[in-house]
Design an enzyme around this catalytic site. Structure first.
Site, PDB file in Angstrom:
ATOM      1  N   LEU A   1      -4.654 -21.018  10.944  1.00 37.36           N
ATOM      2  CA  LEU A   1      -5.424 -21.465  10.696  1.00 37.36           C
ATOM      3  C   LEU A   1      -5.426 -22.181   9.660  1.00 37.36           C
ATOM      4  CD1 LEU A   1      -8.111 -18.419  11.184  1.00 37.36           C
ATOM      5  CD2 LEU A   1      -7.490 -20.573  12.569  1.00 37.36           C
ATOM      6  N   GLY A   2      -4.353 -22.505   8.823  1.00 32.54           N
ATOM      7  CA  GLY A   2      -4.199 -22.840   7.398  1.00 32.54           C
ATOM      8  C   GLY A   2      -3.382 -22.013   6.097  1.00 32.54           C
TER       9      GLY A   2
ATOM     10  N   GLY B   1      -1.238 -21.943   2.377  1.00 35.55           N
ATOM     11  CA  GLY B   1      -1.872 -22.543   0.503  1.00 35.55           C
ATOM     12  C   GLY B   1      -0.205 -21.807  -0.696  1.00 35.55           C
TER      13      GLY B   1
ATOM     14  N   PHE C   1      -0.409 -19.142  -1.081  1.00 33.37           N
ATOM     15  CA  PHE C   1      -0.087 -17.467  -1.211  1.00 33.37           C
ATOM     16  C   PHE C   1       1.012 -17.081   0.005  1.00 33.37           C
ATOM     17  CE2 PHE C   1      -3.847 -18.742   0.879  1.00 33.37           C
ATOM     18  CZ  PHE C   1      -3.612 -18.571   1.941  1.00 33.37           C
ATOM     19  N   GLY C   2       0.501 -17.917   1.178  1.00 30.76           N
ATOM     20  CA  GLY C   2       1.539 -17.846   2.515  1.00 30.76           C
ATOM     21  C   GLY C   2       0.428 -18.728   3.879  1.00 30.76           C
TER      22      GLY C   2
ATOM     23  N   VAL D   1      -3.052 -18.362   6.587  1.00 33.93           N
ATOM     24  CA  VAL D   1      -3.540 -17.300   7.350  1.00 33.93           C
ATOM     25  C   VAL D   1      -2.853 -17.798   9.472  1.00 33.93           C
ATOM     26  CG1 VAL D   1      -5.544 -16.628   8.128  1.00 33.93           C
ATOM     27  CG2 VAL D   1      -5.416 -17.081   5.518  1.00 33.93           C
TER      28      VAL D   1
ATOM     29  N   LYS E   1      -3.601 -12.263   7.301  1.00 38.24           N
ATOM     30  CA  LYS E   1      -2.872 -12.769   5.804  1.00 38.24           C
ATOM     31  C   LYS E   1      -1.969 -12.890   5.157  1.00 38.24           C
ATOM     32  CE  LYS E   1      -5.124 -14.558   1.337  1.00 38.24           C
ATOM     33  NZ  LYS E   1      -6.050 -14.390   0.173  1.00 38.24           N
TER      34      LYS E   1
ATOM     35  N   ASP F   1     -13.488 -15.095  -8.440  1.00 43.23           N
ATOM     36  CA  ASP F   1     -13.601 -16.416  -7.930  1.00 43.23           C
ATOM     37  C   ASP F   1     -14.455 -17.261  -6.569  1.00 43.23           C
ATOM     38  OD1 ASP F   1     -11.775 -18.350  -7.398  1.00 43.23           O
ATOM     39  OD2 ASP F   1     -10.036 -17.415  -5.727  1.00 43.23           O
TER      40      ASP F   1
END
Length: 328
Positions: free
Chosen positions: A35-36, A38, A40-41, A43, A58, A150
């Site tokens: 799905l996406g 970033g 962080f890694g 999803v 995630k 955030d």
């Protein structure tokens, strides 16, 4: 079995592919699509073997960051995620070099919604539903002394667009309010509260400021933050509902956090309760708002540390003015 990723097998999130399996504590998950991604890694949209349920997993490559997000999610375990419009986590499992957090699957973020909507004005029906649910979410977090830290457009998602259900997601930076020291570097720039910028004492009211900026972005089609110039001009249909919303924004975007409205107080505001106001127009009626005669022009300017707001009623010629200083 070579596609199964177990705890004793070295791997990196970037090596994962559609069709791979992740072995968790509560079942085996199959990666259907990504799905996406970033810093962080990634999803991934996953199904669980033997179940029709779909999950969002995630996959965090930094083990420490993954553990910190899991600890943050544990802070809110006492809260009902559906009643309080918070993302639901089902489990967390790890294998070498990777942490996986299994969340409920949601639809799209406000950021994606605005992009797909080509930054057109959002009906107040949507804004009111969003505001009410996020106020409830912040009220719940405040009740247990937790600050999200955030809040932004891509951290609020549609749970069900048809029924206008939203959820607050990504608690990776959430902390207990008592652990917010002066000088903490939190919040992305355009949603950052003045007290964060100035290095003043912080509390959960930083989340209210960020939410106020989100609501303004959604209603004004995010023009304020995308404008190339400091002077931004908005035209909106006049009416009690819009004026009530602007009043609510003024209460939220108070530079002094001690004067900023709380989530509980915001839930009692006329814009949310509908007291003394005409009903919110339906989305169908909202399509014709721009054709009405009565309009309100809002000019927001900034110079040095001053923020000025001018409101002019085109039909009656009434003008109001208010100026804020970051240091007053």
């Amino acid at each position: 079995m070579d596609k199964y990723i177990k705890g004793n097998k070295k791997t990196e999130a970037l090596e994962l592919m559609v069709g791979h399996y992740l072995v968790g504590n509560q079942g085996i998950y199959k990666v259907q699509e990504f799905l996406g991604e970033g810093g962080f890694g990634k999803v991934a949209r996953c199904t669980k073997l033997g179940s029709p349920e779909i999950y969002a997993i995630k996959i965090i490559t930094n083990v420490q960051e993954g553990k910190e997000e899991f600890e943050s999610m544990k802070l809110i375990q006492v809260l009902d995620p559906d009643e309080n419009h918070l993302m639901k986590m089902y489990e967390c499992f790890s294998f070498q070099n990777v942490i996986c957090l299994v969340y409920e699957i949601l639809e799209e973020s406000l950021e994606d919604f605005l992009i797909k909507n080509e930054c057109k004005a959002t009906p107040l029906t949507y804004v009111r539903a969003l505001a009410q649910q996020m106020f409830q979410a912040l009220k719940a977090l405040k009740s247990i002394g937790v600050v999200h830290c955030d809040i932004k457009l891509d951290n609020i998602m549609f749970a069900d667009k048809k029924s206008l259900k939203f959820k607050l997601i990504d608690f990776g930076l959430a902390v207990e309010s008592k652990e917010l020291p002066i000088g903490t570097d939190i919040q992305v720039t355009r949603f950052r509260a003045p007290e964060v910028i100035l290095g003043l004492p912080l509390d959960e009211s930083v989340d209210m400021w960020a939410l106020g900026m989100v609501l303004a972005c959604v209603y004004f089609a995010d023009v304020l933050n995308r404008a190339k110039n400091k002077d931004t001009f908005f035209t909106r249909d006049n009416g009690d509902w819009r004026l009530s919303f602007i009043d609510l924004l003024k209460c939220i975007l108070q530079v002094n956090p001690q004067r900023r409205i709380t989530p509980s107080q915001a839930l009692e505001h006329d814009f949310i309760t509908m007291n003394s106001l005409m009903p919110v127009p339906s989305p169908d009626k909202c399509r014709g708002l721009c054709e009405r005669e009565t309009q309100l022009n809002i000019l927001i300017t900034s110079r040095d540390e001053l923020i000025s707001i001018y409101c002019t009623d085109q039909k009656f010629g009434h003008t109001s003015f208010k100026e804020f200083s970051l240091f007053s």
